[in-house]
Design an enzyme around this catalytic site. Structure first.
Site, mmCIF file in Angstrom:
data_model
loop_
_atom_site.group_PDB
_atom_site.id
_atom_site.type_symbol
_atom_site.label_atom_id
_atom_site.label_comp_id
_atom_site.label_asym_id
_atom_site.label_seq_id
_atom_site.Cartn_x
_atom_site.Cartn_y
_atom_site.Cartn_z
ATOM 1 N N HIS A 145 59.773 78.312 10.819
ATOM 2 C CA HIS A 145 60.872 77.391 10.518
ATOM 3 C C HIS A 145 61.958 77.515 11.597
ATOM 4 C CE1 HIS A 145 63.915 75.387 7.860
ATOM 5 N NE2 HIS A 145 64.722 76.177 8.539
ATOM 6 N N GLU A 146 62.313 78.742 11.935
ATOM 7 C CA GLU A 146 63.360 78.941 12.948
ATOM 8 C C GLU A 146 62.894 78.481 14.331
ATOM 9 O OE1 GLU A 146 66.175 79.377 11.980
ATOM 10 O OE2 GLU A 146 65.699 80.033 9.951
ATOM 11 N N HIS A 149 63.232 74.836 14.712
ATOM 12 C CA HIS A 149 64.589 74.413 15.083
ATOM 13 C C HIS A 149 64.750 74.492 16.601
ATOM 14 C CE1 HIS A 149 66.462 73.612 11.327
ATOM 15 N NE2 HIS A 149 66.434 74.853 10.860
ATOM 16 N N GLU A 230 66.577 70.259 8.000
ATOM 17 C CA GLU A 230 65.906 71.363 7.306
ATOM 18 C C GLU A 230 64.519 70.926 6.855
ATOM 19 O OE1 GLU A 230 66.822 74.490 7.191
ATOM 20 O OE2 GLU A 230 68.538 73.874 8.395
#
Lengths: 309, 186
Positions: A145-146, A149, A230
């Site tokens: 997930h990070e 980003h 998100e």
């Protein structure tokens, strides 16, 4: 992966809308300040752009280090947390991007974030609490997930957005104060003739109202885009790992967490994987939240899992 | 008469420019595929390096599992000798399976499972397996792009003459091997 493309499209539309609205607000404040003080709106716009430019440069150059320092994150090597390090390295291979720096925050709360201006200057950080409580598969989901980003340039976008919102808040404040003071304390604009007086009064009223509404509006848009991003990062995390189960079960663990992160502040809440400020973490989606409710995120991920199976 | 000459010259120049453009894009795509391949290679190399340490550690606790040790050693040297993807890929897949059974065997030795050195090796091996899988994923995407680029018209008119042939994908013959050696504790 139809749902994935739809998310990206939605994200792009939101971004264009955002920068359009912000630019108009920005220009208006610059112009009204210029008109009010010197009678020259163009100078106002130029000064406003210059201030925002300086602000932008500082965030661009030092933003990531300021964020990392203020969150109390420490850079680690492979030996200090082999599993964490390995997971990040695996994901950078999967995404074909350079390995970011890895940071650890000594805090029992469960959270993680990414920052930096581009994939070449990126950093990912995770709290000790989260690292200890996740198994390998879940850790991979969270780091994916990070890393998403980073890969989607969300880290750059959220920085630019923070700068724009910050500049608007600042300018709006200056506009409000200068108009307020000059209307109380006599005529700042004494050289003005009577003819322009009425138009001027109308402009002043509009400027005052806008200077109250605009910062609120700007932050609301910022929050809306942050929520969409998100969802997108969750979806691209699954694209990287080809395994939604890890992130889903990690988010479920995060739902149960009740520890507040000490180093977190209002200004940084949108960076984290879940909102670090506990009061805001609970409850349903609202206009003022930086993150979608965890239940909605889990729901969408389960939808992706259904689509790929 | 002169006009026709100019038109022909113009068309010729356009054709040459277009050929150059195609050539450059082929070179780029080939480089991506090569890069993907070398990334797999790096990870495979890492795995070869890890294997002796892992085998030694397990041997100290589980002396009579000779069969597995021998199979791993044989597969390791065979895959080190293999050069092309067609040769390497099946051997690598077998090696992954053999390592999986080595770790499964180690489940029977509680002392071994608690050994710090073993745990560290196990983590490195799990990570390397993941990296191999992710590098394959990346390589296959790059090769797909490249194979499409050499096959579409008009690229296929020049790709063959320049020696740009199709490249094999790295196939996973067993779908479950994506999750190979899933050895997470905690």
């Amino acid at each position: 992966m139809a749902s994935f493309n739809k998310l990206i499209d939605h994200n792009k539309h939101m971004s264009i809308l955002l920068f359009g609205v912000m630019a108009v607000l920005f220009a208006f404040f610059g112009a009204s300040l210029g008109a009010y003080w010197g009678g020259d709106w163009l100078t106002g716009v130029i000064i406003a752009v210059a201030v925002a430019g300086l602000y932008f440069f500082i965030s661009w150059r030092f933003g990531a280090s300021i964020i990392l320092a203020s969150s109390g994150a420490k850079e680690i090597s492979h030996e200090e947390a082999p599993q964490l390090w390995n997971t990040v390295e695996e994901l950078s291979i999967a995404g074909g991007m350079p390995m970011p720096k890895v940071y650890l925050i000594e805090d029992e709360a469960m959270n993680a974030f990414a920052t930096g201006r581009d994939p070449q200057h990126a950093a990912v950080a995770i709290t000790r609490g989260l690292l200890d409580k996740l198994n390998r598969e879940e850790l991979q989901g969270v780091m994916a997930h990070e890393m998403s980003h980073v890969r989607n340039y969300d880290i750059r976008f959220s920085m630019l957005m923070a700068v724009m919102v910050g500049s608007i808040v600042l300018l709006a404040d200056v506009v409000r104060r200068s108009i307020f003071y000059s209307s109380l304390g006599g005529r700042r604009r004494s050289r003005d003739s009577r003819g322009g007086g009425q138009a001027q009064a109308v402009l002043a009223i509009v400027a005052v109202i806008l200077s109250i509404v605009a910062p609120l509006l700007a932050s609301l848009i910022q929050l809306a885009v942050s929520r969409q991003r998100e969802y997108l990062a969750d979806a691209s995390a699954v694209e990287l790992t080809r395994n939604p189960a890890g992130l889903i079960s990690a988010l479920k663990k995060l739902t149960a967490d009740t520890t507040e992160l000490k180093g977190a502040s209002q200004g940084m809440q949108h960076l984290y994987i879940v909102n670090p400020l506990l009061k805001k973490k609970k409850g349903k989606d609202s206009l003022f939240s930086t993150h979608p409710a965890l239940s909605s995120r889990i729901e969408r991920l389960e939808g992706l899992m259904g689509a790929s199976a | 008469m002169e006009n026709i000459l100019y038109i022909l010259l113009g068309l010729l120049a356009a054709a040459v420019l277009y050929a150059v453009y195609i050539y450059n894009s082929l070179v780029r795509k080939k480089a991506h595929a090569d890069n993907g391949w070398s990334q797999i290679d790096v990870q495979l190399k890492r795995r070869y390096d890890l294997i002796p340490n892992l085998v030694e550690t397990v041997k100290a606790y589980a002396t009579h599992e000779r069969e597995i040790f021998e199979r791993i050693a044989a597969l390791r040297s065979a895959s080190l000798a293999a050069a092309t993807i067609e040769e390497t890929a099946p051997l690598q897949n077998q090696l992954t399976g053999a390592l999986k059974s080595l770790l499964a065997v180690s489940e029977n030795y509680p002392d071994l499972k608690a050994n710090r050195n073993f745990l560290a090796l196990q983590e490195e091996l799990a990570s390397t397996e993941n990296k191999i899988a992710f590098a394959r994923q990346y390589y296959n995407d790059a090769v797909k792009e490249y194979n499409i680029a050499i096959a579409v018209f008009p690229n296929n008119l020049i790709s063959g003459k320049l020696g740009y042939g199709p490249r094999p994908l790295w196939a996973v013959d067993d779908a479950s091997e994506r999750n190979a050696v899933d050895v997470s504790f905690r």
